[in-house]
Enzyme design. Structure first.
Site, PDB file in Angstrom:
ATOM      1  N   GLU A   1       0.924  -1.288  -0.133  1.00 37.91           N
ATOM      2  CA  GLU A   1      -0.050   0.046  -0.044  1.00 37.91           C
ATOM      3  C   GLU A   1       0.674   1.454   0.053  1.00 37.91           C
ATOM      4  O   GLU A   1       0.545   2.117  -0.907  1.00 37.91           O
ATOM      5  CB  GLU A   1      -0.978  -0.067   1.045  1.00 37.91           C
ATOM      6  CG  GLU A   1      -2.135  -0.896   1.146  1.00 37.91           C
ATOM      7  CD  GLU A   1      -1.794  -2.307   1.620  1.00 37.91           C
ATOM      8  OE1 GLU A   1      -0.772  -2.484   2.182  1.00 37.91           O
ATOM      9  OE2 GLU A   1      -2.725  -3.324   1.164  1.00 37.91           O
TER      10      GLU A   1
ATOM     11  N   HIS B   1      -9.933  -4.561  11.259  1.00 39.07           N
ATOM     12  CA  HIS B   1     -10.575  -4.416   9.771  1.00 39.07           C
ATOM     13  C   HIS B   1     -11.812  -3.487   9.792  1.00 39.07           C
ATOM     14  O   HIS B   1     -12.594  -3.715   9.057  1.00 39.07           O
ATOM     15  CB  HIS B   1     -10.781  -5.731   9.333  1.00 39.07           C
ATOM     16  CG  HIS B   1      -9.719  -6.312   8.601  1.00 39.07           C
ATOM     17  ND1 HIS B   1      -8.536  -6.731   9.437  1.00 39.07           N
ATOM     18  CD2 HIS B   1      -9.193  -6.566   7.432  1.00 39.07           C
ATOM     19  CE1 HIS B   1      -7.974  -7.234   8.454  1.00 39.07           C
ATOM     20  NE2 HIS B   1      -8.319  -7.022   7.378  1.00 39.07           N
TER      21      HIS B   1
END
Lengths: 329, 456
Positions: B190, B259
């Site tokens: 990322e 998450h």
């Protein structure tokens, strides 16, 4: 340190050598002046001088063509001057004035010139590496043959994002030359104290990237290596890593206590390896220029730098309304 | 003894699916591990295996049946010599697909749809003209496809956007139409690919960066903020970053603390960024098209639970929604409920319940969090004199906090009660179903908050 080429066998024309001499000297005199203005309180914040490393940017710019891009860290004044940005605009940015490249809103570490394809000036160590690969990604996408020079230091070379970028740059064959300016100290930490890797460029081999170490104090060696790297990238076979073995004479920034190396070490580099002295020797010993020729150049450079300093002092501060501009396009 | 084979939950947010194909027929002997059927969810088509050995006594759901709810019996498995009729009264649910099926009842509960169908909400915020029904997922895909057709410098990059067809199927079909040059699969990296995308935006392209979820964007946040958001300013206006960072944000269902975070307030704090947070499919389509065309970096925060919900979307190909403009989803006189994204599910449900109690709530959909549409919020609050905000993010420094402060400073004399903020609780997201439910804001919380500001 790689051995310097012998002074009696220059592989460059008189015109080229004079050009490199002039450009390297401009960077050195500019930086000396910036240090002086910092001491006078005219430049604030962080100010990282490039003195000692001039051959790296001047040699690589000699290998670049119009349209090629460059991006670097916060030690960026030399890169800007070498790619043709106006010393007045650079110095006025250092003093935080409206005449600066970023209208006074960027400062020493954050300057850009879309005209000269200079994409900063980045204050986060290593951030410019994926950004530079992204510029190369755009050129490849657009189908031109431009190359991006992505400069970073031996300190940044330990950041994880450098290796994330290596992986993708090789995966996509991006036209990017990764230039590691190894001045041997990441701020105050010598390379010996930060890694057991014998060299930085060889780390690229793990990703399949070609590269080499280069005597970064020899502008001709830098140019030759740069031409090879650029040709590889233009042929669609990028990226390429150049580890420039170089040395910074001044501290990391203006507030460096210099406790991590000896005065003798610095003096030895200055007297034995200086990049400007090298070209001066080539010119004089090769009979390509006289003392008087070089003195005239010195005088001219000094005048340009003084003119930049005057401009930077006289240029007004940005209007207060500028606080609120350039946040959104 | 016969056992029922139940429709499995194949993802944390799956509530129902299509029984695409039976791979066995009645009378077949099956072994555990043998593939019984193909089941299509809104994210993917998956194979479904037998857990027990036995004989297929009866197929209860015909292949091709859509909308089969999780835990519906789909087949009966019998032992040798048995028939379904012999054992019918004694059938018991099998422990089908042990792990996923075990999670199914609670997953379905946590992601329970609004009792009032989305389609039934008033659509006062849509322009006049014909509409079609589509999911938020389809709306996002259509917005990207239309903008990629319109502008060759727009490209999509991220993990699994291409050959996998999108981790959440948002980019399904885009690789086929636009090719690998413009639908770029990245390694799992990322920080690196966010930086490359920002650089590409400076080099003349308009990247759309898909984060598989915004939780992973924390690895990339330096480039989002230091590189993308600040460069226009630092360069004195010379160069900006025309790009979109998009992906699901906030809690899904039962995926735990790492998450489930809502980043609305984080990104909304940053000058130089724009932040969109769509609720409906029309929001998703209209805002994403505008975001892709915008010359600034736009954070586009989607919601996994909303992906599969259907709404009316204008068919006009030029339909867009300007950034920085809120909409009123429901008119009311007694209280203003300000929310965005999935928070509106609770806000609208609460408004319905409150209406039965005689409290008329106006529901404002912010749509964009930066720039935020203060005018619409203030005008509503000046009319109703009361305000409740609803979001799923953490309470400290929330969007609600910021609105409460703004309303206090700009409309203090209009307030008949303090502004109350409904937020997620001040805890990392727990996994246990009951605790997770407690950690999120609920319709009941909103109803209670409205009653408190109405002194009822």
């Amino acid at each position: 340190m790689v051995a310097r080429k012998p002074a009696d066998r220059p592989n460059a024309s008189k015109e080229d050598l004079l050009k490199y001499y002039r450009e390297m000297l401009l960077i050195r005199r500019f930086e000396e002046k910036a240090g002086q203005l910092y001491g006078m309180g005219l430049i604030g914040g962080f100010c990282h001088l490039y003195i000692g490393q001039e051959a790296v940017v001047v040699g690589l710019e000699a290998a670049a063509k119009d349209g090629d891009k460059r991006i670097t860290s916060y030690r960026d004044h030399g890169h800007m001057l070498a790619c043709g940005m106006d010393p007045k605009g650079v110095m006025a940015e250092l003093t935080g004035r409206i005449g600066g490249y970023s209208k006074g809103k960027g400062g020493s570490m954050h300057m850009f010139s879309k005209d000269r394809h200079f994409y900063g000036g980045h204050g986060i160590v290593g951030a410019q590496v994926p950004l530079g690969a992204g510029l190369a990604f755009a050129d490849k996408y657009l189908g031109n043959d431009n190359v991006t020079f992505t400069y970073f230091g031996d300190g940044a070379a330990n950041q994880g994002q450098v290796y994330e970028t290596y992986n993708m740059a090789e995966l996509w064959n991006l036209p990017v030359v990764f230039v590691i300016e190894n001045n041997q100290y990441a701020m105050g930490t010598s390379m010996k104290r930060s890694t057991k890797s014998p060299s930085m460029w060889e780390r690229g081999a793990a990703y399949g990237i070609k590269g080499e170490a280069v005597d970064g104090m020899d502008v001709l060696a830098v140019k030759a290596a740069g031409e090879k790297a650029v040709a590889t990238c233009r042929a669609g076979d990028g990226p390429y890593i150049l580890e420039m073995m170089t040395y910074r004479y001044r501290g990391h920034s203006m507030s460096d206590p210099a406790k991590y190396r000896t005065r003798e070490e610095v003096d030895k580099m200055r007297s034995e390896k200086d990049a400007i002295d090298h070209v001066r020797d080539l010119l004089l010993q090769g009979g390509l220029a006289s003392d008087d020729d070089l003195k005239a150049i010195d005088k001219d450079i000094k005048a340009r730098v003084n003119e930049a300093a005057e401009f930077a002092k006289d240029s007004p501060e940005p209007p207060l309304a500028d606080l609120w501009t350039d946040i959104y396009a | 003894m016969a056992t029922e084979v139940l429709m499995p939950a194949l993802s944390p947010t799956m509530e129902e699916g299509t029984l695409a194909k039976w791979l066995v027929k009645e009378g077949d002997s099956v072994k555990s591990g043998q593939i019984l059927a193909e089941i299509e969810t809104d994210k993917a088509t998956m194979e479904f295996e037998a857990v027990d050995d036995g004989i297929i006594g009866k197929l209860l759901i015909a292949e091709g049946t859509a909308g089969v709810k999780v835990n519906t019996p789909i087949a009966v498995l019998v032992e040798d010599g048995e028939t379904v009729d012999d054992t019918a009264p004694a059938t018991k649910p099998a422990t089908v697909a042990a792990t996923v099926a075990a999670a199914a009842p609670v997953a379905a509960q946590a992601a329970a749809p609004a009792p009032v169908a989305a389609k039934g909400w008033p659509h006062a915020d849509l322009p006049e003209g014909p509409t079609k029904t589509m999911t938020v997922r389809e709306a996002l895909r259509e917005a990207m496809a239309e903008e990629m057709r319109r502008d060759p410098s727009v490209f999509l990059m991220g993990e699994e956007v291409g050959e996998y067809q999108g981790a959440y199927k948002i980019s399904q079909g885009l690789l086929d139409e636009f090719g690998a040059k413009r639908v770029v699969d990245t390694p799992i990296t990322e920080h690196g690919f966010a930086g490359i995308a920002v650089g590409a935006s400076w080099g003349g392209l308009r990247p759309i960066v898909e984060f598989m979820t915004f939780n992973f964007a924390m690895q990339a946040i330096d480039h989002i903020i230091n590189s993308a958001a600040k460069t226009l300013y630092m360069s004195g206006g010379q160069m900006g970053s025309p790009m979109v960072f998009r992906g699901p944000n906030g809690a899904a269902a039962r995926v735990g603390a790492q998450h489930s975070q809502d980043y609305a307030a984080w990104y909304s704090a940053i000058p130089g960024l724009k932040v969109c947070m769509p609720y409906s499919a029309a929001d998703a389509k209209g805002l994403l098209k505008t975001a892709i065309r915008d010359p600034n970096p736009v954070i586009f925060l989607e919601n996994e639970i909303l992906y599969g919900r259907s709404f009316e979307v204008p068919t006009d190909p030029d339909f867009t929604i300007p950034l920085g403009k809120a909409s009123i989803l429901r008119d009311g006189d007694d209280v203003t409920i300000v929310s965005f994204s999935i928070g509106l599910t609770y806000a609208l449900q609460a408004a319905e319940i409150l209406a039965k109690d005689g409290i008329s709530a106006e529901v404002v959909n912010l749509r964009t969090l930066r720039p935020i549409d203060y005018d619409t919020v203030l005008a509503s609050v000046m009319k109703t004199n009361r305000c409740v905000t609803v979001e799923e993010g953490f309470p400290v420094g929330s969007i609600g906090d910021h609105l409460a402060s703004t309303i206090m400073q700009r409309a203090f004399d209009y307030l008949d009660a303090p502004v109350v903020t409904c937020t997620g609780k001040d805890v990392p997201m727990p996994y246990a179903a009951n605790l997770e439910k407690l950690a999120l804001t609920t319709t009941a919380d909103v109803v209670a908050a409205v009653k408190s500001v109405c002194y009822r």
